[in-house]
Design an enzyme around this catalytic site. Structure first.
Site, mmCIF file in Angstrom:
data_model
loop_
_atom_site.group_PDB
_atom_site.id
_atom_site.type_symbol
_atom_site.label_atom_id
_atom_site.label_comp_id
_atom_site.label_asym_id
_atom_site.label_seq_id
_atom_site.Cartn_x
_atom_site.Cartn_y
_atom_site.Cartn_z
ATOM 1 N N SER A 33 -17.827 -18.058 -5.105
ATOM 2 C CA SER A 33 -17.943 -19.244 -5.965
ATOM 3 C C SER A 33 -16.663 -19.467 -6.757
ATOM 4 C CB SER A 33 -19.114 -19.038 -6.927
ATOM 5 O OG SER A 33 -19.300 -20.172 -7.733
ATOM 6 N N SER B 35 -20.975 -18.120 -3.412
ATOM 7 C CA SER B 35 -21.128 -19.551 -3.681
ATOM 8 C C SER B 35 -22.481 -19.846 -4.301
ATOM 9 C CB SER B 35 -21.000 -20.314 -2.363
ATOM 10 O OG SER B 35 -21.491 -21.626 -2.516
ATOM 11 N N SER B 36 -22.488 -20.789 -5.259
ATOM 12 C CA SER B 36 -23.765 -21.121 -5.889
ATOM 13 C C SER B 36 -24.741 -21.771 -4.914
ATOM 14 C CB SER B 36 -23.529 -22.027 -7.101
ATOM 15 O OG SER B 36 -22.703 -23.113 -6.748
ATOM 16 N N HIS C 108 -21.226 -26.639 4.256
ATOM 17 C CA HIS C 108 -21.623 -27.652 3.273
ATOM 18 C C HIS C 108 -20.361 -28.298 2.699
ATOM 19 C CE1 HIS C 108 -23.375 -29.832 0.045
ATOM 20 N NE2 HIS C 108 -22.975 -29.008 -0.912
ATOM 21 N N HIS D 118 -18.811 -32.119 0.512
ATOM 22 C CA HIS D 118 -19.058 -33.429 -0.095
ATOM 23 C C HIS D 118 -18.127 -34.446 0.563
ATOM 24 C CE1 HIS D 118 -21.052 -32.055 -4.152
ATOM 25 N NE2 HIS D 118 -21.489 -31.352 -3.131
ATOM 26 N N ASP E 224 -22.432 -37.791 21.433
ATOM 27 C CA ASP E 224 -21.794 -36.584 21.968
ATOM 28 C C ASP E 224 -22.105 -35.353 21.127
ATOM 29 O OD1 ASP E 224 -20.373 -37.357 24.348
ATOM 30 O OD2 ASP E 224 -18.998 -38.512 23.093
ATOM 31 N N HIS F 51 -26.739 -36.191 -2.591
ATOM 32 C CA HIS F 51 -25.914 -34.990 -2.686
ATOM 33 C C HIS F 51 -24.806 -35.014 -1.618
ATOM 34 C CE1 HIS F 51 -25.988 -30.371 -3.503
ATOM 35 N NE2 HIS F 51 -24.824 -30.749 -3.072
ATOM 36 N N TYR G 294 -18.790 -31.575 30.620
ATOM 37 C CA TYR G 294 -17.648 -31.925 29.798
ATOM 38 C C TYR G 294 -16.949 -30.625 29.398
ATOM 39 C CZ TYR G 294 -15.118 -34.120 25.903
ATOM 40 O OH TYR G 294 -14.156 -34.590 25.038
#
Lengths: 234, 234, 234, 234
Positions: free
Chosen positions: D46, D75-76, D96, D98, D121, D172, D230
């Site tokens: 974190s 990490s929180s 994760h 943002h 795809d 979020h 592919y």
């Protein structure tokens, strides 16, 4: 005579960080810091290109009188910074930019709403836009009045400057601040990011509601105040 | 025979600055400068990639006759530049680009309104868009007519080219200028920035009003004219 | 056995140019070239990261049979390229990308209109979007049918592939081409740029009209055909 | 005691790849990986700046108890990752961010629709947005409830997490995942790209329909599952 070298160095670094963060549009952008014990602020000189800036060129100004204590001509926005330092005593650093998305909100005359947790991690509610200045305010001590109208906005709405560490000056652009220069630059960066996110959000949903208060509080207090648990313990 | 080395060097640097400012879209972009005492303009050669450009390749052209005085083939937009230099005597440098946001306003056929102080710091009011050229103007001396329609726009609206140092050619793109090459590049950069800001502003508020005249005047005169107090004294 | 080293080198360079132009979104992007005398095309191998690509890894494929002549597994889009080379005999290079703005027009199922001279400098009218493929076309030889529907679009509208050197495959993305690999990459770049300009233009004016035919013709023929006068004489 | 050096190294690299992909907005972004045999996950610490991150600083946490096995403060968002690993057993890595466009969709509370083949795809249908959390969920074990609401969304809609390897947490931002850390980063990158494409698509056509099922299936299965063709054979 006091030595202001450390303050000048912090303000110098803050100005460079502002450029690195991509927030300096054209030549617009200035960072200042304050030394409360000496009652001075230090700020970027006016019209000096960033690539020519050196720590000793950072101008030191008396917080009350506006007299130059060290250096040449300070940023033309110095009076705005001085008002904010005098009225918001918790401030240690201030940033002014014309960054693209935050300035667009200022030009549209709209508060920047809190649409999500990215915003709530930095600002405990919407970032307010000021009222427009009146003709006599513009024609008189314009830069001082710009500071006054930010203070008026915060007092009128009962906002704590450290909980909402930024304002949008109507038809102009953003000011952001913090307890020190580094935090002011961080908040200016966060402001530009959430201003961009919020514009895209409105494109996707014109009537987006503000973030629920519970979620706003959870995210703000996760990073700020006595119950913060985000980041490493210091 | 006169030596145009200094003018060529300025125009060479201006063309490189245009690339660095991110204003050159595809191969579109040319910078020119004028030497009033010699009655010549210097401009980027046509179709030469920027990375291969050297100062001595900058083409020098007689301002009245259009004859090439030094170098090879000048930019195909040379006649437009020449018209502007002949009719706007205060101009020392001109820039033409297809920069993204300014060209979008030109394609939409809309004046770029003054929505904020970033705009007012550079342009004393909206940046005008020209009328569309008629078929015979397009089929004849097209590049010269492009210059003419800019002049017509400024004369028809009573605009001072140094107070509004840019125009949008309808369905085409921007021309910007200044007292010298460096200022022309600066104004082209400012134009693209405020064109981007204005588009975002309209997304946020479709009916944004133009900036109040008092604030426009304060910001323009802060940087321009006898009462300017922005920047270091020279 | 023929040596295809020169063709592979051109295609290798074209693929790198595509990355430098910022057109490769995710791993999507392939450039091919053709050698009409040998009746082969050369194309990027499937699923090889650009940073690991070398000229000798460019796959050479028989234009009629699709058999691999040199290299390993060709791009999964090879059959689309082959159809275009067989049906459009003037083509020397083809580029496929999922570049952001051109793909958005393809996803919206809209022709990219000619809104200005930047577009007219490269495309003699709108860049067409194909019809959607039917279920049996998708479930069968999908990549070949993708080529077929581009050809169908051009034949149905009477378009010359060198005058309109690109197409938008509905719900998919752009193909662009030219007389050689370098021109195909240039046209793919121009396509993305004018797709971006056109989107911004619509934001500013939803009902923007297509460029006047006179101006479209003037700009297209300024750069293309017997009366071209743009660029240095060759 | 087990050595987790290899897992830490993978998670370290994944975090750096996230920065290189431009997905880290402000300090937001964390990558984790799991070791099913040891029943631990490894995740970014974190509040540590990316430039100071080293492999040995990656925190290792017991997947069931949440106890720290190696390193300092995780990490929180660790509890969210842990829920997803426990409930979605096929997952090997989680990301994760943002990131700008995906977060805008999350803030607008809209599923990200599949508008084209770039999306198909990577995702076999729309990327779902969760419901908003209730006040008691926010005030309690918030990070765990964030994981729970993602699981609830997938179970409620009958989605396979490897076919739809991402979710948008309402108000979020995005979580993305894959069979390993590298695939999780790739899917987070793809998600941001298609979120950007989809926003532009809506600007061009507000009522764009979702991609036809036949084309969605063709593209998804071209890259995934037993009939994939592919990329190079492994």
């Amino acid at each position: 005579m006091a030595d202001h070298g450390e303050l000048q160095e912090q303000v110098f670094q803050g100005n460079l960080d502002l450029v690195r963060a991509g927030l300096v549009v054209l030549t617009f952008g200035n960072v200042s810091g304050v030394d409360r014990s000496e009652n001075v602020l230090a700020i970027k000189p006016s019209g000096v290109p960033y690539e020519e800036l050196r720590p000793e060129a950072i101008v030191v100004v008396d917080l009350e009188t506006g007299d130059v204590v060290a250096g040449e001509r300070p940023s033309s926005d110095t009076a705005t910074h001085a008002v904010l330092y005098r009225r918001f005593e918790a401030l240690g650093g201030i940033v002014h930019t014309h960054s693209r998305f935050a300035s667009a909100w200022a030009q549209a005359g709209r508060d920047l709403p809190c649409f999500g947790t990215t915003h709530a991690d930095h600002f405990r509610g919407p970032v307010p836009v000021t009222r427009a200045l009146a003709a006599d305010e513009i024609q008189g001590d314009y830069e001082q009045r710009t500071g006054d109208v930010i203070v008026e906005t915060f007092e009128g709405r009962g906002l704590d400057p450290l909980e909402t560490p930024a304002a949008l000056v109507a038809s102009h652009g953003p000011f952001a601040w913090g307890v020190d220069v580094a935090q002011a630059v961080e908040n200016a960066t966060a402001l530009e990011t959430v201003a961009e996110l919020a514009l895209y959000t409105l494109v996707l949903k014109a009537e987006t509601s503000a973030l629920d208060d519970d979620l706003l509080e959870r995210h703000f207090t996760r990073k700020h105040g006595p119950d913060a648990y985000y980041g490493q313990p210091r």
